[in-house]
Design a protein around this motif. Sequence first.
Motif, PDB file in Angstrom:
ATOM      1  N   ILE A  42      14.991  -3.487  80.922  1.00  0.00           N
ATOM      2  CA  ILE A  42      15.271  -2.461  79.912  1.00  0.00           C
ATOM      3  C   ILE A  42      14.932  -1.075  80.434  1.00  0.00           C
ATOM      4  O   ILE A  42      15.698  -0.125  80.268  1.00  0.00           O
ATOM      5  N   THR A  43      13.773  -0.949  81.067  1.00  0.00           N
ATOM      6  CA  THR A  43      13.366   0.339  81.640  1.00  0.00           C
ATOM      7  C   THR A  43      12.563   0.090  82.916  1.00  0.00           C
ATOM      8  O   THR A  43      11.439  -0.434  82.845  1.00  0.00           O
ATOM      9  N   ASP A  48       6.594   4.921  81.678  1.00  0.00           N
ATOM     10  CA  ASP A  48       7.235   5.930  80.832  1.00  0.00           C
ATOM     11  C   ASP A  48       6.700   5.793  79.403  1.00  0.00           C
ATOM     12  O   ASP A  48       7.017   4.842  78.693  1.00  0.00           O
ATOM     13  N   PHE A  50       7.470   7.328  76.744  1.00  0.00           N
ATOM     14  CA  PHE A  50       8.483   7.513  75.705  1.00  0.00           C
ATOM     15  C   PHE A  50       9.299   6.248  75.464  1.00  0.00           C
ATOM     16  O   PHE A  50       9.876   6.073  74.390  1.00  0.00           O
ATOM     17  N   ARG A  51       9.327   5.361  76.459  1.00  0.00           N
ATOM     18  CA  ARG A  51      10.165   4.163  76.321  1.00  0.00           C
ATOM     19  C   ARG A  51       9.370   2.862  76.366  1.00  0.00           C
ATOM     20  O   ARG A  51       9.929   1.799  76.087  1.00  0.00           O
ATOM     21  N   VAL A  52       8.093   2.927  76.724  1.00  0.00           N
ATOM     22  CA  VAL A  52       7.274   1.712  76.808  1.00  0.00           C
ATOM     23  C   VAL A  52       5.964   1.914  76.068  1.00  0.00           C
ATOM     24  O   VAL A  52       5.241   2.886  76.323  1.00  0.00           O
ATOM     25  N   GLU A  66       5.488   1.139  66.263  1.00  0.00           N
ATOM     26  CA  GLU A  66       6.089   1.331  67.581  1.00  0.00           C
ATOM     27  C   GLU A  66       7.501   0.754  67.640  1.00  0.00           C
ATOM     28  O   GLU A  66       8.385   1.307  68.295  1.00  0.00           O
ATOM     29  N   SER A  71      13.307   6.583  70.607  1.00  0.00           N
ATOM     30  CA  SER A  71      13.022   7.138  71.925  1.00  0.00           C
ATOM     31  C   SER A  71      13.394   8.615  71.954  1.00  0.00           C
ATOM     32  O   SER A  71      14.505   8.986  71.573  1.00  0.00           O
ATOM     33  N   GLY A  75      17.829   5.856  75.294  1.00  0.00           N
ATOM     34  CA  GLY A  75      17.638   4.549  75.921  1.00  0.00           C
ATOM     35  C   GLY A  75      16.808   3.625  75.041  1.00  0.00           C
ATOM     36  O   GLY A  75      16.075   4.063  74.150  1.00  0.00           O
ATOM     37  N   ARG A  76      16.925   2.360  75.296  1.00  0.00           N
ATOM     38  CA  ARG A  76      16.227   1.366  74.494  1.00  0.00           C
ATOM     39  C   ARG A  76      14.734   1.343  74.839  1.00  0.00           C
ATOM     40  O   ARG A  76      14.352   1.507  75.992  1.00  0.00           O
ATOM     41  N   ARG A  77      13.880   1.154  73.817  1.00  0.00           N
ATOM     42  CA  ARG A  77      12.447   1.118  74.030  1.00  0.00           C
ATOM     43  C   ARG A  77      11.951  -0.327  74.161  1.00  0.00           C
ATOM     44  O   ARG A  77      12.597  -1.273  73.728  1.00  0.00           O
ATOM     45  N   THR A 102      14.744  -1.793  69.548  1.00  0.00           N
ATOM     46  CA  THR A 102      13.566  -1.961  70.407  1.00  0.00           C
ATOM     47  C   THR A 102      13.408  -3.423  70.807  1.00  0.00           C
ATOM     48  O   THR A 102      13.557  -4.316  69.962  1.00  0.00           O
TER      49      THR A 102
END
Length: 339
Positions: A42-43, A48, A50-52, A66, A71, A75-77, A102
Amino acid sequence: MKISARSVAATLRDPGAWRIVLLHGEDAGLIRERATQAAQVITPDLDDPFRVAILGRDAHDRMVEECTALSLVGGRRVVWVREGRDGLTGLVKECLATRTDTLLIIEAPGLESRSKLRALLEKAKDCAVIACYPEEGRALEASIRQMLSEQGVQIDPDALSWFAERASPDRAATRAEVEKLFLFAGQGGRLTHEDVQACIGDAASVSLEDAAFAAMVGDRTGADLAIERAMNTDRMNPIGAARALLSHIHRLRRVRLAMDAGQGRAEAMSALWPQVFFKRTEAFGRAVAIWSADALMQAAVWTQQLELACKQTGSPDIVLCKRHVARLAAQARIMARQR
């Protein structure tokens, strides 16, 4: 949905098809490895913020917040929950009731089979439930070979069998040893049995093997020297020595019983797993020829008695272990003369 063993790899390659991935079982290292693999699809940058979002036990109450957060960079979190327990069931229901893209990853080592959390997610078609248990036998060998192949390293079959037999039941520890082997071999290298033994060989376990093989063919001098070396290492104790001896005796008895049932010695030995290391097949064969099935059973009883004696408070366990090895060697010599 419960994911079958054959579908795990495909699921982890495309975790985006799921809303929640629950990883449970006894192998904490494998759980962490698979959670990392799913998150990185996913990331790739797991740092990061902002995304994790990684939530330990003290932050479980933030899970719904959460999961519903947007985000800020697109992008997907990923919300990665560690030390998951049945107590999260209510929060997970809230997450499922909320529209969000998410990916929620839950690490839950030791989660019971009757867990409400497992039952909830196994019934949900958009959730993946993956069991993570210690690998053994051919499955473990295949995983080790794959890890090395990813690093561009090949390994000889006998070296792979030797390594797999001694590998830790925890995936993280096994991967650490594989990393060590990669550094030893280098990109494009090939590992022999001697290479693996030199790189990760446990001096205690190797010496115990020497002691077991020597004792069962009546080599008193070789057995004494080997058990002395084993006991002089930091990683061995008499109870461990008793269990190693018992394992060797049971393997001998399996072959002896197969031979008594009409199988040839080579055929019976080839059925063992892990197979006998080729440099030890001659000594193994000699021991099988010396010991009868009944005698091996008696040796197993003696060895179990040794373990019990070593567990007694204040017992001279090292002396008892050395005496036991000498006893096995003496018995083997007596039976060899009688044949």
